[in-house]
Design a protein around this motif. Structure first.
Motif, PDB file in Angstrom:
ATOM      1  N   LEU A  42       0.648  -1.274   0.200  1.00  0.00           N
ATOM      2  CA  LEU A  42       0.084  -0.017   0.095  1.00  0.00           C
ATOM      3  C   LEU A  42       0.460   1.438  -0.279  1.00  0.00           C
ATOM      4  O   LEU A  42       1.845   1.278   0.766  1.00  0.00           O
ATOM      5  CB  LEU A  42      -0.889  -0.030   1.184  1.00  0.00           C
ATOM      6  CG  LEU A  42      -1.961  -1.292   1.525  1.00  0.00           C
ATOM      7  CD1 LEU A  42      -2.637  -1.182   2.583  1.00  0.00           C
ATOM      8  CD2 LEU A  42      -2.510  -1.480   0.616  1.00  0.00           C
ATOM      9  N   GLY A  43       0.923   2.235  -1.035  1.00  0.00           N
ATOM     10  CA  GLY A  43       1.823   2.747  -1.239  1.00  0.00           C
ATOM     11  C   GLY A  43       0.539   4.250  -1.096  1.00  0.00           C
ATOM     12  O   GLY A  43      -0.606   4.820  -0.901  1.00  0.00           O
ATOM     13  N   SER A  44       1.622   5.710  -1.301  1.00  0.00           N
ATOM     14  CA  SER A  44       0.832   6.870  -1.739  1.00  0.00           C
ATOM     15  C   SER A  44      -0.528   6.626  -2.772  1.00  0.00           C
ATOM     16  O   SER A  44      -0.004   6.453  -3.640  1.00  0.00           O
ATOM     17  CB  SER A  44       1.438   8.252  -1.970  1.00  0.00           C
ATOM     18  OG  SER A  44       2.806   8.090  -1.229  1.00  0.00           O
ATOM     19  N   ARG A  45      -1.555   7.330  -2.561  1.00  0.00           N
ATOM     20  CA  ARG A  45      -2.105   7.913  -3.239  1.00  0.00           C
ATOM     21  C   ARG A  45      -3.369   8.827  -2.900  1.00  0.00           C
ATOM     22  O   ARG A  45      -3.594   9.173  -2.197  1.00  0.00           O
ATOM     23  CB  ARG A  45      -2.910   6.432  -3.823  1.00  0.00           C
ATOM     24  CG  ARG A  45      -4.164   5.332  -1.665  1.00  0.00           C
ATOM     25  CD  ARG A  45      -3.889   4.097  -2.242  1.00  0.00           C
ATOM     26  NE  ARG A  45      -5.183   3.874  -1.024  1.00  0.00           N
ATOM     27  CZ  ARG A  45      -3.872   3.403   0.423  1.00  0.00           C
ATOM     28  NH1 ARG A  45      -2.597   3.699   0.442  1.00  0.00           N
ATOM     29  NH2 ARG A  45      -4.819   2.923   0.530  1.00  0.00           N
ATOM     30  N   VAL A  46      -5.069   8.493  -4.038  1.00  0.00           N
ATOM     31  CA  VAL A  46      -5.427   9.472  -4.120  1.00  0.00           C
ATOM     32  C   VAL A  46      -6.723   8.551  -3.555  1.00  0.00           C
ATOM     33  O   VAL A  46      -6.457   7.341  -3.707  1.00  0.00           O
ATOM     34  CB  VAL A  46      -6.196  10.394  -5.397  1.00  0.00           C
ATOM     35  CG1 VAL A  46      -7.532  10.403  -5.563  1.00  0.00           C
ATOM     36  CG2 VAL A  46      -4.620  10.579  -6.184  1.00  0.00           C
ATOM     37  N   LEU A  47      -7.479   9.475  -2.607  1.00  0.00           N
ATOM     38  CA  LEU A  47      -8.862   8.539  -1.764  1.00  0.00           C
ATOM     39  C   LEU A  47      -9.987   8.827  -2.346  1.00  0.00           C
ATOM     40  O   LEU A  47     -10.262   9.994  -2.227  1.00  0.00           O
ATOM     41  CB  LEU A  47      -8.393   8.487   0.058  1.00  0.00           C
ATOM     42  CG  LEU A  47      -7.465   7.882   0.704  1.00  0.00           C
ATOM     43  CD1 LEU A  47      -7.090   8.670   2.238  1.00  0.00           C
ATOM     44  CD2 LEU A  47      -6.778   7.242   0.626  1.00  0.00           C
TER      45      LEU A  47
END
Length: 303
Positions: free
Chosen positions: A224-229
């Motif tokens: 799980l990495g950085s991402r838009v939610l």
């Protein structure tokens, strides 16, 4: 002789009167024309009504925005602390603020034998100084986009079309039940358009990193990495950073969530640093804990 003089004077007076009348008529025409020109310039030129102010006119007290039960779960303290020391720990420390209606924040730190945890919450109310050009919400959206760009995350857009044959691309992340890289993690959401998070970039051969490779165990958790939610306020993103490892220093994981609700931006930052090197804080648990707090803050704004 006298009659002739009178006859000569009368035509001259008549001529002067006619000239005066003509001059008056010209002046009247000029004035009327000017008035008409002013009216024409104003016709259809009414400026648009300014946008309404943002939904929120003030900000909550940051050190009281998180309930005590949640704070104790997120920040387990050392067992040796006394009651007054625990009260002081969970009371938090407010950030310096020059305008409590525009920007406020609070932070907490808890340390025990196993780890150190830090939590901070910040609120920013955005105001447009020219609502004829942009509303408060529009201005807040611009501030959010700048933060999204600074985090090096892609701006959400439409789902891309199918790639050409032989081109490796990450599959879209549809909502709903499923397995594999397309399933949103617990408490999280996949980036719109199927944008892979860092660490999920397609590896040589077309298999995204973090996905189960052929022959690997299907139960292996995805990275799980950085991402838009999605589903968090009007718009939101998650930034996950893992500190560098050292011979004596443990790796700290810091999860930052930024979301916008109307004209207010909220930032939640949650950091976990183990006491011993070689221990890495798990991404799913850390991210899910931070996201649950963010969800609670959204509900607080909607009350």
């Amino acid at each position: 002789m006298q009659r002739k003089a009178v006859r000569r004077v009368l035509p001259g007076m008549a001529m002067l009167a006619a000239l005066a009348a003509g001059a008056t008529g010209l002046t009247g025409c000029t004035s009327g024309s000017g008035t008409g020109g002013t009216t024409d310039a104003k016709a259809g030129g009414n400026p648009a009504a300014p946008a309404q102010p943002g939904k929120y006119r003030s900000l909550p007290a940051p050190c009281k925005a998180v309930d005590a039960k949640r704070l104790r779960a997120m920040l387990p303290a050392a067992e040796t602390l006394t009651g007054p020391e625990l009260d002081q720990l969970y009371a938090g420390t407010a950030d310096a603020s020059y305008d409590g209606d525009r920007r406020v924040g609070c932070r907490w730190t808890a340390q025990n034998a196993e780890e150190t945890r830090l939590l901070s919450v910040g609120f920013e109310r955005v105001v447009s100084y020219d609502r004829a050009v942009a509303s408060d919400d529009d201005k807040a959206h611009q501030v959010y986009v700048r933060q999204l760009t600074d985090a090096h995350l892609p701006f959400p857009g439409p789902i891309p079309t199918a790639p050409a044959t032989g081109t490796a691309a990450a599959p879209p992340n549809p909502p709903g039940p499923g397995t594999g890289a397309g399933t949103p993690p617990p408490g999280g959401a996949a980036a719109p358009g199927g944008t892979p998070a860092p660490g999920g970039t397609p590896a040589p051969g077309g298999t995204p990193a973090g996905s189960a490779a052929p022959g690997a165990s299907p139960s292996a958790p995805p990275v799980l990495g950085s991402r838009v939610l999605e589903g968090l306020g009007n718009e939101a993103f998650l930034d996950d950073k893992l500190g560098s490892a050292g011979a004596t220093a443990a790796q700290a994981r810091t999860v930052r969530i930024v979301f916008r609700t109307s004209n207010v931006l909220v930032t939640v930052e949650y950091s976990v640093q183990p006491a011993l090197p070689g221990v890495v804080p798990p991404a799913p648990e850390t991210q899910d804990t931070a996201r649950q707090l963010a969800q609670a803050l959204v509900a607080r704004f909607n009350e």
